[in-house]
Design an enzyme around this catalytic site. Structure first.
Site, short mmCIF file in Angstrom:
data_model
loop_
_atom_site.label_atom_id
_atom_site.label_comp_id
_atom_site.label_asym_id
_atom_site.label_seq_id
_atom_site.Cartn_x
_atom_site.Cartn_y
_atom_site.Cartn_z
N LYS A 114 0.84 -1.20 0.00
CA LYS A 114 0.00 0.00 0.00
C LYS A 114 0.88 1.25 0.00
O LYS A 114 1.94 1.28 0.62
CB LYS A 114 -0.89 -0.04 1.25
CG LYS A 114 -1.98 1.03 1.32
CD LYS A 114 -2.84 0.78 2.57
CE LYS A 114 -3.96 1.78 2.73
NZ LYS A 114 -4.81 1.47 3.91
N SER A 195 -9.67 1.39 3.06
CA SER A 195 -8.85 2.24 2.23
C SER A 195 -7.76 1.49 1.46
O SER A 195 -7.13 2.07 0.58
CB SER A 195 -8.20 3.32 3.10
OG SER A 195 -7.27 2.73 4.01
N THR A 216 -7.11 0.92 10.10
CA THR A 216 -7.38 1.68 11.32
C THR A 216 -8.77 1.30 11.84
O THR A 216 -8.97 1.10 13.02
CB THR A 216 -7.32 3.18 11.04
OG1 THR A 216 -6.07 3.48 10.42
CG2 THR A 216 -7.46 3.99 12.33
N GLY A 218 -11.34 -1.03 9.53
CA GLY A 218 -11.94 -1.66 8.36
C GLY A 218 -11.13 -1.65 7.08
O GLY A 218 -11.54 -2.26 6.09
N SER A 219 -9.97 -0.99 7.05
CA SER A 219 -9.30 -0.75 5.77
C SER A 219 -8.61 -1.96 5.15
O SER A 219 -8.23 -1.92 3.98
CB SER A 219 -8.28 0.38 5.91
OG SER A 219 -8.95 1.63 5.86
#
Ligand SMILES: *[C@@H]1O[C@H](CO)[C@@H](O)[C@H](O)[C@H]1NC(C)=O
Ligand SMILES: *[C@@H]1O[C@H](CO)[C@@H](O)[C@H](O)[C@H]1NC(C)=O
Ligand SMILES: *[C@@H]1O[C@H](CO)[C@@H](O)[C@H](O)[C@H]1NC(C)=O
Ligand SMILES: *[C@@H]1O[C@H](CO)[C@@H](O)[C@H](O)[C@H]1NC(C)=O
Ligand SMILES: *[C@@H]1O[C@H](CO)[C@@H](O)[C@H](O)[C@H]1NC(C)=O
Ligand SMILES: *[C@@H]1O[C@H](CO)[C@@H](O)[C@H](O)[C@H]1NC(C)=O
Ligand SMILES: *[C@@H]1O[C@H](CO)[C@@H](O)[C@H](O)[C@H]1NC(C)=O
Ligand SMILES: *[C@@H]1O[C@H](CO)[C@@H](O)[C@H](O)[C@H]1NC(C)=O
Ligand SMILES: *[C@@H]1O[C@H](CO)[C@@H](O)[C@H](O)[C@H]1NC(C)=O
Ligand SMILES: *[C@@H]1O[C@H](CO)[C@@H](O)[C@H](O)[C@H]1NC(C)=O
Ligand SMILES: *[C@@H]1O[C@H](CO)[C@@H](O)[C@H](O)[C@H]1NC(C)=O
Ligand SMILES: CC(=O)N[C@H]1CO[C@H](CO)[C@@H](O)[C@@H]1O
Length: 561
Positions: A114, A195, A216, A218-219
């Protein structure tokens, strides 16, 4: 220590199966009768077998994945940057292997990370914002360093919801100024969630073997949910955040996004562990920080006699949960305690989470910026970053606002995570998500784990810093309504869009959760039943690059299936 043990286990596993080529049921290409595994379906162990037997090289893999990225990046924007050194690194790893050295199971395997995880090379680390374009860090993030140590090839950086979705109240999942809009593969204009949107789409389409995301709240698990993946959100502190662009030191964690539980476990083995640059890792509870072998935790029988719990899911995912997942788990030996509740869910005050995340962000962003060795826009804090974002035409302001930062700076007065108000909001969260939530359920009902649809799974584990493993559970059936995201530019639900089942338990329970997730996955194999739209799947396979290298034409026999 651990990699030696792993290597031995692998060697045993290999001797039990036949040699390269003959064990692949899904091989989709061949050269002169020599079968190559399909990159969309290949497992880590099949890649290891192929690399060790000389069927293909790490350079071949890098070439194949680069070609796959080139086929689709113009439409899905999942990958923002390729590592210009990837081929050189792969060649060096091939040379090492030829010399009899293996760094372990990931030796020579390409991974994408990422775009908030820094590398000390020619790639950027920006969280998708031009404010950090060209910024330099003093060394690799610990995640990147551990991947290199394990022999993985860092192939490039994946797009994300800008600032890991911590800037705007009206942006879209998977959009960043630098990377454009990520689109997922299972429905036209599919919302990739976020994200870690680019990591999700990249893993689901095999643009690398697997990817790292960060979470943080759900990402990792949410984009895994939307792209039919296994995502592991580790306990906060199991994986280091050193030189990862932060949101919240109390909630951020880095983890694997892969197509199978075992693939994700291989990646977790490589990245987990103590790091003197992230003191939260000092809470890892194992003697001398020697971690469990998460690959060995993949246990088909893990569900026997294990109670699980059902927690307030909603339609339409509820249907799969009730009529598919629960019966399957029961048949596998799980004792299901139904419909327990988390009282803390209903009493969490509005803005409690905002106080914690915004307070952390104000402080943790400064700590990240302070480490930069080159800071191209001379920003020192959130106020500077907001000013840059609002002033730069490239950042799509005000069409995408800075509402999250405005609230942090204006409403909460730019307070950081050292105030009494921060601390009381933080500790209230621990009580609500702990005794009145996850820990209360586990203790009061004597449970080993909780299961719930991934869509609803992230928030309490986020507050507590506890782990979650999500596994594919199903997809929206034919005839489902198509609904759009808030901006109206992506489809958030529609026929064929995947969703997952999450396993949740106390801190440091990854070994147990991986076992449960594996036992469910091996019995359900939903990954194989839910397929991306054919037009979204890149076509390049290993045989194409090996064929080119050897001057032979690969005969493509079947597409994906
Ligand atoms: C995306 O694809 C185009 C060609 O289709 C290529 O020029 C570009 O370099 C690719 N970008 C990445 C990151 O692969
Ligand atoms: C291979 O091993 C030899 C002897 O240990 C060493 O001198 C050489 O540098 C190695 N080559 C590579 C490419 O690792
Ligand atoms: C890490 O350091 C911070 C700040 O000094 C402290 O509040 C926190 O308790 C420490 N965490 C651990 C796990 O040591
Ligand atoms: C749990 O809730 C579902 C949906 O409301 C209901 O169908 C089911 O009977 C409940 N189970 C128990 C044991 O109460
Ligand atoms: C706090 O929550 C309330 C109720 O949801 C909302 O009206 C208010 O705008 C929030 N304030 C901030 C600063 O988020
Ligand atoms: C940042 O500061 C340096 C040193 O003062 C200066 O040379 C440079 O122009 C500044 N850059 C920007 C974008 O303001
Ligand atoms: C805000 O950003 C603009 C453009 O980057 C810059 O010219 C200006 O000096 C900045 N203002 C403050 C107060 O930092
Ligand atoms: C996003 O919010 C900002 C500020 O409220 C507004 O100016 C902008 O038009 C909004 N964008 C969209 C697409 O609605
Ligand atoms: C949370 O923080 C807000 C804003 O600083 C404060 O008004 C409130 O009292 C705090 N709530 C708790 C439960 O500590
Ligand atoms: C689709 O939406 C319509 C209108 O909102 C609703 O009446 C219908 O029940 C929905 N169908 C499904 C399968 O959810
Ligand atoms: C969403 O799906 C519908 C129905 O398949 C399609 O017509 C539309 O173009 C898609 N995209 C958006 C942004 O709505
Ligand atoms: C690789 C890729 O998709 N790059 C795109 C990132 O987004 C920018 C802005 O939308 C495009 O210009 C790039 O082509």
């Amino acid at each position: 220590m651990r990699s030696t043990i792993l290597y031995t286990i692998l060697a045993v596993a290999f001797s039990a199966t036949s040699i390269a080529g003959t064990t692949w049921s899904d091989s989709c290409t061949s050269i002169n009768g020599q079968a190559f595994p399909s990159l969309l379906d290949v497992t880590t162990e099949e890649l290891i077998t192929g690399l060790e037997s000389g069927l293909f090289t790490s350079v071949d893999l890098v070439n194949a994945y680069i070609a796959r990225i080139a086929e689709v990046n113009g439409t899905n924007h999942a990958v923002t940057q390729l590592n210009p050194d990837a081929l050189t690194i792969a060649q060096a790893l091939d040379d090492e292997r030829a010399n009899g050295t293996s760094r372990g199971p990931l030796h020579g395997i390409p991974v994408l990370i990422k775009n908030n995880i820094a590398t000390f090379d020619s790639m950027d680390n920006t969280a998708g914002s031009y404010v950090f374009a060209g910024a330099k860090v003093p060394r690799d993030s610990t995640m990147a360093a551990k991947l290199r140590q394990a022999g993985a090839v860092i192939l490039g950086k994946t797009n994300l919801s800008q600032w890991a979705n911590f800037r705007s109240d009206n942006s879209s999942n998977g959009w960043s100024a630098i990377g454009g809009q990520v689109i997922a593969a299972y429905f036209p204009d599919q919302d990739p969630s976020g994200s870690s949107s680019g990591s999700g789409v990249s893993s689901s389409l095999a643009l690398a073997h697997f990817c790292l995301g960060s979470e943080t709240d759900g990402s990792i698990i949410s984009p895994s949910d939307a792209s039919n993946l296994v995502g592991i959100k580790p306990s906060v502190g199991l994986t280091s955040r050193s030189l990862v662009i932060p949101i919240s030191e109390h909630q951020d964690t880095v983890g694997p996004m892969a197509r199978t539980v075992k693939d994700a476990a291989y990646l977790l083995n490589a990245i987990a562990g103590f790091d003197e640059n992230d003191n939260y890792t000092s809470a890892i509870p194992y003697p001398d920080y020697v971690l469990p072998d998460y690959v060995a935790a993949c246990n088909f029988s893990a569900l026997s006699g294990v109670p699980a719990i059902r927690n307030s899911p909603y339609a339409p995912i509820l249907d799969s949960f009730d009529t598919y997942a629960i019966p399957l788990l029961k048949a596998a030996g799980a004792i299901i305690v139904e419909n327990t509740t988390w009282p803390g869910y209903d009493t969490e005050p509005a803005n409690r989470t905002s106080v914690v995340l915004e307070g952390d962000f104000v402080a943790d962003l400064i700590k990240y910026i302070d480490q930069l060795t080159f800071n191209p826009n001379n920003v020192t804090d959130l106020a500077d970053v907001r000013n840059f974002t609002q002033s730069s035409a490239l950042e799509d302001y005000p069409d995408r606002d800075t509402g999250v930062w405005d609230q942090a700076l204006d409403y909460f007065g730019g307070q950081d995570n050292t105030t009494p108000e921060f601390w009381s909001n933080y500790t209230l969260g621990l009580e609500l998500a702990g005794p009145q939530g996850i820990i209360g359920s586990l203790t009061n009902y004597s449970l080993d784990a909780l299961i719930l649809p991934t869509y609803f799974a992230s928030h309490f584990p986020a507050i507590l810093g506890t782990p979650v493993v999500t596994v594919p559970m199903g997809s929206y059936p034919a005839g489902s309504n198509v609904t759009q995201n808030n901006r109206g530019d992506l489809n958030a639900t529609g026929p064929g869009i995947p969703f997952g089942l999450s396993f949740v338990a106390e801190k440091w329970s990854e070994e147990k959760l991986i076992g449960l997730a594996y036992a469910f996955e091996q019995r359900s194999m939903v990954r194989d039943k839910v397929q991306p739209l054919p037009e979204n799947v890149p076509k390049t396979e290993i045989a194409d690059v090996v064929g080119k290298r050897k001057g032979r034409r690969a005969s493509v026999e079947v597409g994906w299936s």
